[in-house]
Design an enzyme around this catalytic site. Structure first.
Site, PDB file in Angstrom:
ATOM      1  N   GLU A  72       0.804  -1.236   0.000  1.00  0.00           N
ATOM      2  CA  GLU A  72       0.000   0.000   0.000  1.00  0.00           C
ATOM      3  C   GLU A  72       0.829   1.274   0.000  1.00  0.00           C
ATOM      4  O   GLU A  72       0.549   2.207   0.757  1.00  0.00           O
ATOM      5  CB  GLU A  72      -0.967  -0.016   1.190  1.00  0.00           C
ATOM      6  CG  GLU A  72      -1.909  -1.211   1.162  1.00  0.00           C
ATOM      7  CD  GLU A  72      -2.785  -1.341   2.407  1.00  0.00           C
ATOM      8  OE1 GLU A  72      -2.772  -0.446   3.259  1.00  0.00           O
ATOM      9  OE2 GLU A  72      -3.476  -2.365   2.520  1.00  0.00           O
ATOM     10  N   ASN A  76       2.074  -5.197  -3.127  1.00  0.00           N
ATOM     11  CA  ASN A  76       0.692  -5.531  -2.774  1.00  0.00           C
ATOM     12  C   ASN A  76      -0.130  -4.264  -2.510  1.00  0.00           C
ATOM     13  O   ASN A  76       0.339  -3.371  -1.805  1.00  0.00           O
ATOM     14  CB  ASN A  76       0.734  -6.391  -1.496  1.00  0.00           C
ATOM     15  CG  ASN A  76      -0.573  -7.061  -1.146  1.00  0.00           C
ATOM     16  OD1 ASN A  76      -1.151  -7.764  -1.968  1.00  0.00           O
ATOM     17  ND2 ASN A  76      -1.045  -6.868   0.085  1.00  0.00           N
ATOM     18  N   HIS A 124     -10.552  -6.391  -1.861  1.00  0.00           N
ATOM     19  CA  HIS A 124     -11.586  -6.199  -0.830  1.00  0.00           C
ATOM     20  C   HIS A 124     -12.797  -5.576  -1.530  1.00  0.00           C
ATOM     21  O   HIS A 124     -12.816  -4.386  -1.821  1.00  0.00           O
ATOM     22  CB  HIS A 124     -11.078  -5.276   0.285  1.00  0.00           C
ATOM     23  CG  HIS A 124      -9.932  -5.867   1.045  1.00  0.00           C
ATOM     24  ND1 HIS A 124     -10.060  -7.003   1.810  1.00  0.00           N
ATOM     25  CD2 HIS A 124      -8.632  -5.505   1.134  1.00  0.00           C
ATOM     26  CE1 HIS A 124      -8.892  -7.307   2.352  1.00  0.00           C
ATOM     27  NE2 HIS A 124      -8.008  -6.414   1.961  1.00  0.00           N
ATOM     28  N   GLU A 167      -6.058 -10.879  -0.827  1.00  0.00           N
ATOM     29  CA  GLU A 167      -6.851 -10.577   0.376  1.00  0.00           C
ATOM     30  C   GLU A 167      -8.350 -10.546   0.065  1.00  0.00           C
ATOM     31  O   GLU A 167      -9.099  -9.752   0.630  1.00  0.00           O
ATOM     32  CB  GLU A 167      -6.424  -9.216   0.962  1.00  0.00           C
ATOM     33  CG  GLU A 167      -4.942  -9.111   1.259  1.00  0.00           C
ATOM     34  CD  GLU A 167      -4.535  -7.829   1.988  1.00  0.00           C
ATOM     35  OE1 GLU A 167      -5.423  -7.113   2.489  1.00  0.00           O
ATOM     36  OE2 GLU A 167      -3.329  -7.567   2.044  1.00  0.00           O
ATOM     37  N   ASP A 225     -12.173 -10.586  -0.239  1.00  0.00           N
ATOM     38  CA  ASP A 225     -13.420 -10.790   0.500  1.00  0.00           C
ATOM     39  C   ASP A 225     -14.498  -9.977  -0.199  1.00  0.00           C
ATOM     40  O   ASP A 225     -14.211  -8.996  -0.880  1.00  0.00           O
ATOM     41  CB  ASP A 225     -13.339 -10.461   2.005  1.00  0.00           C
ATOM     42  CG  ASP A 225     -12.603  -9.190   2.348  1.00  0.00           C
ATOM     43  OD1 ASP A 225     -12.658  -8.231   1.562  1.00  0.00           O
ATOM     44  OD2 ASP A 225     -11.975  -9.150   3.422  1.00  0.00           O
TER      45      ASP A 225
END
Ligand code: G3I
Length: 327
Positions: A136, A178, A214, A243, A245
């Site tokens: 990030e 990432n 996400h 990651e 979801d």
């Protein structure tokens, strides 16, 4: 999984049959919940630490590393023949105060970074096969780099340096950048490719991009994912879904779960299309009993593949069906 005859196989065995990895981030329940560990062992062939390898937890004081929890996860991965991803050397969050608030000269700062990256990469060499080296670092508002204690201390150079130190310490590990908000076409995605092209031109040892993913039901950028993984592959880099979801706005009913299942399936189809260059798909947690989502997104929940009682949700069945039927 035991939902029905069609999905009697586990996600892990189905993914292995396709030559890919499926898994999740492992959180605090690992140390308190035996059923959670059983679910991980049964369904995952790749795991990542949700928190315990982050700088603030594993290296809380300048002269002290707290290896215990990360060592236990690594031992679990080894015992269950799972790949382990490492998350993460460099992040602006969950950093210890001594680092974030320290007043170091530039050389000292790079020295600290080198020591930290080397210590972790060497300790977990041979088990942690891929690292989220930098997490990030891109700005969310159209600029290039996020304004953080990293960029304030050393401009952009910390990124190249972290990758170089990791590669020196473990030349076999795959090294990833990432981030989130790069999964669809937008300014941040363009900044990502600017960053990647620059790193490649400078000869920085980067091997892949982690797409956090996400998402929210009804807003899953399936085509965007297809395009971005293709663009990453064109640069000669790997991609990983790191990651994933898909959160649901409460209240969650059968219709929302069915929609979520369709979206997990669509993303899994994209993942399988690119399995030559994108071979890991991790969700950020495994059961809705333990998830960062309701804590960070008010009014949302139920983002994962297994429900609060560890039963496979329609989304888990849908992912299994994609693995099983798209050979
Ligand atoms: O360890 C303390 C505990 O001692 C204390 O009792 C408790 C009280 O709230 O807090 C615990 O720390 C929390 C930690 O998670 C462990 O559970 C922190 O407050 C909390 O901020 C921290 O949140 C983590 C978050 O990163 C930090 O930004 C989440 O668990 C973790 O899922 C999340 O993971 C990030 C990825 O690393 C990067 N991408 C986004 C993703 C989701 O935010």
């Amino acid at each position: 999984m035991k939902a029905n005859a069609k999905t009697a196989a586990t996600l892990r065995s189905l993914a292995a049959g396709r030559g890919v990895r499926i898994g999740c981030a492992v959180g605090r329940a690992f140390w308190s919940d035996e059923r959670y560990r059983e679910l991980l062992a049964r369904e995952c062939n790749v795991i990542v630490a949700e928190n315990v390898m982050k700088w603030g937890l594993i290296h809380p004081e300048r002269e002290r590393y707290d290896w215990g929890p990360a060592d236990e996860l690594v031992a679990f991965a080894r015992a269950h023949r799972m790949r382990m991803r490492g998350h993460t050397f460099v992040w602006h969050r969950q950093a210890p105060p001594w680092l974030e608030k320290g007043t170091f000269g530039r050389d000292e700062f790079f020295g600290i970074l080198r020591e930290h990256v080397t210590a972790l990469a060497v300790r977990y060499q041979g088990v942690v096969a891929e690292w989220d080296v930098v997490n990030e670092a891109l700005d969310d508002n159209g600029g290039f780099l996020r304004n953080s204690f990293w960029s304030r201390a050393c401009g952009q150079d910390f990124i190249d340096a972290a990758f170089s130190y990791a590669h020196e310490a473990d030349p076999d590990a795959l090294l990833f950048y990432n981030d989130y908000g790069i999964e669809y076409e937008c300014v941040k995605q363009e900044r990502l490719f600017e960053l990647l092209r620059g790193m490649i031109a400078r000869g920085v040892p980067i091997h892949g991009v982690g797409l956090q993913c996400h998402f929210e039901t009804g807003k899953v950028p399936v085509e965007g994912m297809r395009r971005v993984i293709g663009r990453i592959a064109k640069l000669g880099l790997k991609a990983a879904i790191t990651e994933l979801d898909i959160r649901i706005a409460r209240p969650t009913g059968a219709q929302e779960l069915a929609q979520q299942a369709k979206e997990y399936a669509a993303l899994t189809r994209v993942f399988l299309e690119f399995s030559g260059s994108c071979d890991c798909q991790l969700t950020w947690g495994i059961t809705d009993r333990y998830s960062w989502v309701p804590v960070f997104f008010e009014g949302f929940d139920d983002a994962l593949l297994f429900d609060r009682e560890y039963r496979p949700k329609p989304a888990a069945d849908a992912v299994a069906t994609e693995f099983a039927h798209r050979a």
